[in-house]
Scaffold this motif. Sequence first.
Motif, PDB file in Angstrom:
ATOM      1  N   LEU A  95      -7.653 -16.534  -2.567  1.00 46.36           N
ATOM      2  CA  LEU A  95      -6.553 -15.673  -3.271  1.00 46.36           C
ATOM      3  C   LEU A  95      -7.301 -14.731  -4.373  1.00 46.36           C
ATOM      4  CD1 LEU A  95      -3.699 -14.883  -3.844  1.00 46.36           C
ATOM      5  CD2 LEU A  95      -3.762 -17.076  -5.566  1.00 46.36           C
ATOM      6  N   GLN A  96      -8.152 -15.233  -5.197  1.00 48.42           N
ATOM      7  CA  GLN A  96      -8.890 -14.333  -5.858  1.00 48.42           C
ATOM      8  C   GLN A  96      -9.625 -13.307  -5.375  1.00 48.42           C
ATOM      9  OE1 GLN A  96      -8.213 -14.924  -8.977  1.00 48.42           O
ATOM     10  NE2 GLN A  96      -6.976 -16.861  -8.847  1.00 48.42           N
ATOM     11  N   GLN A  97     -10.033 -13.427  -4.339  1.00 46.14           N
ATOM     12  CA  GLN A  97     -10.862 -12.490  -3.578  1.00 46.14           C
ATOM     13  C   GLN A  97      -9.951 -11.243  -3.099  1.00 46.14           C
ATOM     14  OE1 GLN A  97     -11.687 -13.319   0.484  1.00 46.14           O
ATOM     15  NE2 GLN A  97     -13.488 -11.841   0.551  1.00 46.14           N
ATOM     16  N   LEU A  98      -8.722 -11.506  -2.698  1.00 44.14           N
ATOM     17  CA  LEU A  98      -7.692 -10.699  -2.425  1.00 44.14           C
ATOM     18  C   LEU A  98      -7.352  -9.719  -3.613  1.00 44.14           C
ATOM     19  CD1 LEU A  98      -6.045  -8.970  -0.482  1.00 44.14           C
ATOM     20  CD2 LEU A  98      -4.430 -10.980  -0.795  1.00 44.14           C
ATOM     21  N   VAL A  99      -7.024 -10.573  -4.843  1.00 45.01           N
ATOM     22  CA  VAL A  99      -6.547  -9.981  -5.981  1.00 45.01           C
ATOM     23  C   VAL A  99      -7.600  -9.014  -6.639  1.00 45.01           C
ATOM     24  CG1 VAL A  99      -5.974 -10.506  -8.652  1.00 45.01           C
ATOM     25  CG2 VAL A  99      -4.953 -11.863  -6.591  1.00 45.01           C
ATOM     26  N   ARG A 100      -8.826  -9.417  -6.353  1.00 44.10           N
ATOM     27  CA  ARG A 100     -10.023  -8.628  -7.068  1.00 44.10           C
ATOM     28  C   ARG A 100     -10.058  -7.235  -6.106  1.00 44.10           C
ATOM     29  NH1 ARG A 100     -12.874 -13.482  -7.477  1.00 44.10           N
ATOM     30  NH2 ARG A 100     -13.854 -13.096  -5.416  1.00 44.10           N
ATOM     31  N   HIS A 101     -10.091  -7.567  -4.799  1.00 42.43           N
ATOM     32  CA  HIS A 101     -10.042  -6.403  -3.867  1.00 42.43           C
ATOM     33  C   HIS A 101      -8.940  -5.306  -3.964  1.00 42.43           C
ATOM     34  CE1 HIS A 101     -11.015  -4.726   0.344  1.00 42.43           C
ATOM     35  NE2 HIS A 101      -9.784  -4.283   0.270  1.00 42.43           N
ATOM     36  N   CYS A 102      -7.661  -5.764  -4.158  1.00 40.10           N
ATOM     37  CA  CYS A 102      -6.542  -4.954  -4.550  1.00 40.10           C
ATOM     38  C   CYS A 102      -6.511  -4.245  -5.992  1.00 40.10           C
ATOM     39  CB  CYS A 102      -5.294  -5.653  -4.418  1.00 40.10           C
ATOM     40  SG  CYS A 102      -4.844  -6.208  -2.712  1.00 40.10           S
ATOM     41  N   ASN A 103      -6.967  -4.714  -6.885  1.00 39.74           N
ATOM     42  CA  ASN A 103      -7.045  -4.429  -8.186  1.00 39.74           C
ATOM     43  C   ASN A 103      -8.439  -3.478  -8.457  1.00 39.74           C
ATOM     44  OD1 ASN A 103      -4.708  -5.719  -8.789  1.00 39.74           O
ATOM     45  ND2 ASN A 103      -5.814  -7.363  -9.986  1.00 39.74           N
ATOM     46  N   ALA A 104      -9.163  -3.404  -7.383  1.00 37.12           N
ATOM     47  CA  ALA A 104     -10.199  -2.512  -7.581  1.00 37.12           C
ATOM     48  C   ALA A 104      -9.985  -1.014  -6.724  1.00 37.12           C
ATOM     49  CB  ALA A 104     -11.622  -2.956  -6.787  1.00 37.12           C
ATOM     50  N   GLY A 105      -8.750  -0.848  -6.101  1.00 35.18           N
ATOM     51  CA  GLY A 105      -8.360   0.016  -5.405  1.00 35.18           C
ATOM     52  C   GLY A 105      -9.034   0.202  -4.049  1.00 35.18           C
ATOM     53  N   THR A 106      -9.594  -0.971  -3.706  1.00 32.01           N
ATOM     54  CA  THR A 106     -10.161  -0.850  -2.132  1.00 32.01           C
ATOM     55  C   THR A 106      -9.173  -0.932  -1.172  1.00 32.01           C
ATOM     56  OG1 THR A 106     -12.068  -1.933  -3.139  1.00 32.01           O
ATOM     57  CG2 THR A 106     -11.880  -1.909  -0.785  1.00 32.01           C
ATOM     58  N   PRO A 107      -9.206   0.024  -0.164  1.00 33.45           N
ATOM     59  CA  PRO A 107      -7.970  -0.194   0.753  1.00 33.45           C
ATOM     60  C   PRO A 107      -8.075  -1.569   1.843  1.00 33.45           C
ATOM     61  CG  PRO A 107      -9.807   1.347   1.796  1.00 33.45           C
ATOM     62  CD  PRO A 107     -10.153   0.862   0.215  1.00 33.45           C
ATOM     63  N   VAL A 108      -6.760  -1.749   2.354  1.00 35.48           N
ATOM     64  CA  VAL A 108      -6.646  -2.848   3.467  1.00 35.48           C
ATOM     65  C   VAL A 108      -6.036  -2.066   4.708  1.00 35.48           C
ATOM     66  CG1 VAL A 108      -6.259  -4.559   1.872  1.00 35.48           C
ATOM     67  CG2 VAL A 108      -4.146  -3.186   2.330  1.00 35.48           C
ATOM     68  N   PHE A 109      -6.265  -2.857   5.589  1.00 38.16           N
ATOM     69  CA  PHE A 109      -5.875  -2.006   7.098  1.00 38.16           C
ATOM     70  C   PHE A 109      -4.937  -3.221   7.597  1.00 38.16           C
ATOM     71  CE2 PHE A 109     -10.151  -1.087   5.565  1.00 38.16           C
ATOM     72  CZ  PHE A 109     -10.059   0.323   5.716  1.00 38.16           C
ATOM     73  N   ALA A 110      -3.676  -2.386   8.317  1.00 37.29           N
ATOM     74  CA  ALA A 110      -2.792  -2.814   9.214  1.00 37.29           C
ATOM     75  C   ALA A 110      -3.515  -3.316  10.367  1.00 37.29           C
ATOM     76  CB  ALA A 110      -1.767  -1.889   9.498  1.00 37.29           C
ATOM     77  N   MET A 111      -3.372  -4.458  10.774  1.00 33.65           N
ATOM     78  CA  MET A 111      -4.195  -4.941  11.965  1.00 33.65           C
ATOM     79  C   MET A 111      -3.513  -4.624  13.355  1.00 33.65           C
ATOM     80  SD  MET A 111      -6.621  -6.707  10.864  1.00 33.65           S
ATOM     81  CE  MET A 111      -7.375  -7.767  12.011  1.00 33.65           C
ATOM     82  N   GLN A 112      -2.504  -4.312  13.256  1.00 36.35           N
ATOM     83  CA  GLN A 112      -1.615  -3.601  14.741  1.00 36.35           C
ATOM     84  C   GLN A 112      -2.053  -2.215  14.829  1.00 36.35           C
ATOM     85  OE1 GLN A 112      -0.017  -5.733  12.141  1.00 36.35           O
ATOM     86  NE2 GLN A 112       1.299  -6.833  13.190  1.00 36.35           N
ATOM     87  N   SER A 113      -2.666  -1.463  13.859  1.00 31.69           N
ATOM     88  CA  SER A 113      -2.713   0.007  13.992  1.00 31.69           C
ATOM     89  C   SER A 113      -4.172   0.393  13.624  1.00 31.69           C
ATOM     90  CB  SER A 113      -1.904   0.822  13.838  1.00 31.69           C
ATOM     91  OG  SER A 113      -1.623   0.645  12.155  1.00 31.69           O
ATOM     92  N   GLY A 114      -4.789  -0.382  12.739  1.00 32.42           N
ATOM     93  CA  GLY A 114      -6.028   0.044  12.205  1.00 32.42           C
ATOM     94  C   GLY A 114      -5.724   1.089  11.003  1.00 32.42           C
ATOM     95  N   THR A 115      -4.487   1.452  10.453  1.00 34.38           N
ATOM     96  CA  THR A 115      -3.889   2.333   9.471  1.00 34.38           C
ATOM     97  C   THR A 115      -4.295   1.574   8.267  1.00 34.38           C
ATOM     98  OG1 THR A 115      -2.193   2.920  10.986  1.00 34.38           O
ATOM     99  CG2 THR A 115      -1.979   3.763   8.459  1.00 34.38           C
ATOM    100  N   ARG A 116      -4.923   2.587   7.532  1.00 29.15           N
ATOM    101  CA  ARG A 116      -5.330   2.446   5.973  1.00 29.15           C
ATOM    102  C   ARG A 116      -4.276   2.500   4.966  1.00 29.15           C
ATOM    103  NH1 ARG A 116     -10.409   4.018   2.980  1.00 29.15           N
ATOM    104  NH2 ARG A 116     -11.018   4.783   4.931  1.00 29.15           N
ATOM    105  N   LYS A 146      -1.557  -3.894  -3.852  1.00 31.76           N
ATOM    106  CA  LYS A 146      -1.586  -4.330  -5.288  1.00 31.76           C
ATOM    107  C   LYS A 146      -0.933  -5.641  -5.397  1.00 31.76           C
ATOM    108  CE  LYS A 146       1.263  -3.071  -9.600  1.00 31.76           C
ATOM    109  NZ  LYS A 146       2.448  -2.501  -9.885  1.00 31.76           N
ATOM    110  N   ALA A 147      -1.750  -6.520  -6.055  1.00 30.27           N
ATOM    111  CA  ALA A 147      -1.478  -7.897  -6.358  1.00 30.27           C
ATOM    112  C   ALA A 147      -1.339  -8.340  -7.773  1.00 30.27           C
ATOM    113  CB  ALA A 147      -2.804  -8.664  -5.768  1.00 30.27           C
ATOM    114  N   GLU A 148      -0.348  -8.771  -7.887  1.00 36.20           N
ATOM    115  CA  GLU A 148       0.124  -9.268  -9.425  1.00 36.20           C
ATOM    116  C   GLU A 148      -0.016 -10.864  -9.521  1.00 36.20           C
ATOM    117  OE1 GLU A 148       3.299  -7.316 -11.222  1.00 36.20           O
ATOM    118  OE2 GLU A 148       3.057  -5.351 -10.156  1.00 36.20           O
TER     119      GLU A 148
END
Length: 257
Positions: free
Chosen positions: A56-77, A81-83
């Motif tokens: 969970l902490q890894q995901l919060v840091r990832h989101c709050n750093a502005g790094t993108p995530v990807f939809a697995m069904q399409s690869g879309t970027r 945001k994690a609060e």
Amino acid sequence: MLPRPCLALIVALACVPLAWAGEEKESSSQRPGLFFAWLSPDDGPVWAHFENPAHLQQLVRHCNAGTPVFAMQSGTRFQCKAELPPKSAGQEEPYAAALTVQGPRPRTDNPQYRLFALTPPRTPQWLVAKPDAEQLGALQSFVQSDDRRFGALRRQLQWGAARTIQQPQGARTTVVVPGRVVRDPDAFYGAQRHHVFVRGSSGYAYMGEVPGKPDSYVDIDGNDLPGLVVSEGCDGWCVSLWGLTGGLRQVARFGGH
């Protein structure tokens, strides 16, 4: 009676702090960086939590750093945001974060969810088709070869609705065949079980049963075996993710009222 996984989600949601209890959708995951969310922040946050709190902490840091995530069904970027909920002195670290994503979404008034990851999938699209005569005949022969193991199963399989799932260059083929329908009107529950087989170089292997119909197929292991995103009809949302590598097992859930 509601199925146990749905009951587990309701129990977990009861533990959400009161200040944040207005949102009732939850993503629960056993894998780092793998989570469900709505495609639009307008549909509200999803409470994301992991079997390992460090994920969970890894995901919060990832989101709050502005790094993108990807939809697995399409690869879309997408951007995420994690609060975390407010924590009082001496309180343990939060077990969940309110998660939203921002990116392209279908033109529809209905909420749309996707499975997301921190890195793009190696296979964003799987080849889904009806099995040909040779594939179907070989699978039926496999099931008929062991009456003790497959006798009861054989009588419920709906061969005409079977589907094959393949990676474009993969060596193995996954086959999903619908089985029995389970209904509980008092609990507003209804789903059709589906049975999963994998064909490799040595023939077919039976992987087991998933509780509902696969809605999509995703690359969660980086190989030629897909993850299955499965939906059940329930009073709310009952979605689960199943992996095949190392055996059929549930990897994540998305649900709530």
